[in-house]
Design an enzyme around this catalytic site. Sequence first.
Site, PDB file in Angstrom:
ATOM      1  N   LYS A  97      47.099  -8.101 -21.372  1.00 29.27           N
ATOM      2  CA  LYS A  97      47.424  -9.355 -20.438  1.00 29.27           C
ATOM      3  C   LYS A  97      48.932  -8.957 -20.229  1.00 29.27           C
ATOM      4  O   LYS A  97      49.655  -9.162 -21.151  1.00 29.27           O
ATOM      5  CB  LYS A  97      46.969 -10.527 -21.190  1.00 29.27           C
ATOM      6  CG  LYS A  97      46.169 -11.511 -20.251  1.00 29.27           C
ATOM      7  CD  LYS A  97      45.934 -12.755 -21.226  1.00 29.27           C
ATOM      8  CE  LYS A  97      45.179 -13.727 -20.231  1.00 29.27           C
ATOM      9  NZ  LYS A  97      44.827 -14.945 -21.065  1.00 29.27           N
TER      10      LYS A  97
HETATM   11  C1  E4P Z   1      43.686 -17.636 -19.264  1.00 28.24           C
HETATM   12  O1  E4P Z   1      43.493 -16.281 -19.618  1.00 28.24           O
HETATM   13  C2  E4P Z   1      44.168 -18.536 -20.130  1.00 28.24           C
HETATM   14  O2  E4P Z   1      44.182 -18.254 -21.505  1.00 28.24           O
HETATM   15  C3  E4P Z   1      43.968 -19.914 -19.918  1.00 28.24           C
HETATM   16  O3  E4P Z   1      42.668 -20.040 -19.129  1.00 28.24           O
HETATM   17  C4  E4P Z   1      44.515 -21.038 -19.748  1.00 28.24           C
HETATM   18  O4  E4P Z   1      44.186 -22.153 -19.936  1.00 28.24           O
HETATM   19  P1  E4P Z   1      44.818 -23.591 -19.796  1.00 28.24           P
HETATM   20  O5  E4P Z   1      45.510 -23.919 -18.624  1.00 28.24           O
HETATM   21  O6  E4P Z   1      43.900 -24.478 -20.130  1.00 28.24           O
HETATM   22  O7  E4P Z   1      45.786 -23.536 -21.112  1.00 28.24           O
END
Ligand code: E4P
Length: 272
Positions: A97
């Site tokens: 990522k």
């Molecule tokens: C995506 O890969 C992120 O980990 C995630 O969806 C972030 O979500 P949030 O906005 O609820 O922290």
Amino acid sequence: MKFFLDSAILPEIEFSFRTGICDGVTMNPSLVKKAVEELQAKGEKITLELYIRKILKAAKGSPVSIEVTALDAKGMVMQGKRIYKNFKAANKNLNIKIPVNPCFPGEKGKEFDGIIAIKELHKAKIPVNCTLIFTPEQALAAAKAGADFVSPFCGRIDDLLRKENGIQFGKEDYYPAKGLSKDGNVLEDNGIVSGVDLVKQTAEIFKTHGIKSRIIAASVRNARQARECAIAGADICTMPFGVLKEIASHRLTQEGMKKFTEDAPEEYKKMV
Ligand code: E4P
């Protein structure tokens, strides 16, 4: 649309794969921190590396995203290669990522470091999930650099639109895909009227231009938003465990279950 679990909590991951409807896992440093701190609070002495290996094993070869923490292209590429080398034997569908742009608020000069890191990792044949996407053009740039997945953050766009306009809300509250109006105007962030709209516009651009990167609708807050992401053209929706559970639920299902159970004759129960 595939379902990914957005969690670093091992029992949630194991359970989700047991249901047979979970197709992958995404994590971020905040989720890993929360999961590990919960274990430490219970007195468990597990290393982070061992913990991640358990998650990779629990995913049984389905895609798992592990995020870098470096803040420049060189560091992100180095970490991405190291993570991939260390863990790819534990999960052949591991992906790295990478934030689309690692600048902090007000910071300038590294706007393309995420994109450059994606290009380098792609060259090294390491799959990338480009994260923290808030515009279709960021998604387009990430896809052009070779990202296998792009992750537009739906919920955080909806949060922003409500916060900027003084609207009170709870974290799981539904935000209309078509946007909210205030004083006769639809609230928007540079032409994006909701998190689902961000997914929709990205999907339209990818379709028009034949772009193969897969869209992961991320930062999803409720089952209805997951449904709307599917309609909008997301290939994958990554969701917290609570949203995954909500997907199987409706009050009439429960009421219906109660009634069918009460009505079933003894003879019927013995026969089936
Ligand atoms: C995506 O890969 C992120 O980990 C995630 O969806 C972030 O979500 P949030 O906005 O609820 O922290």
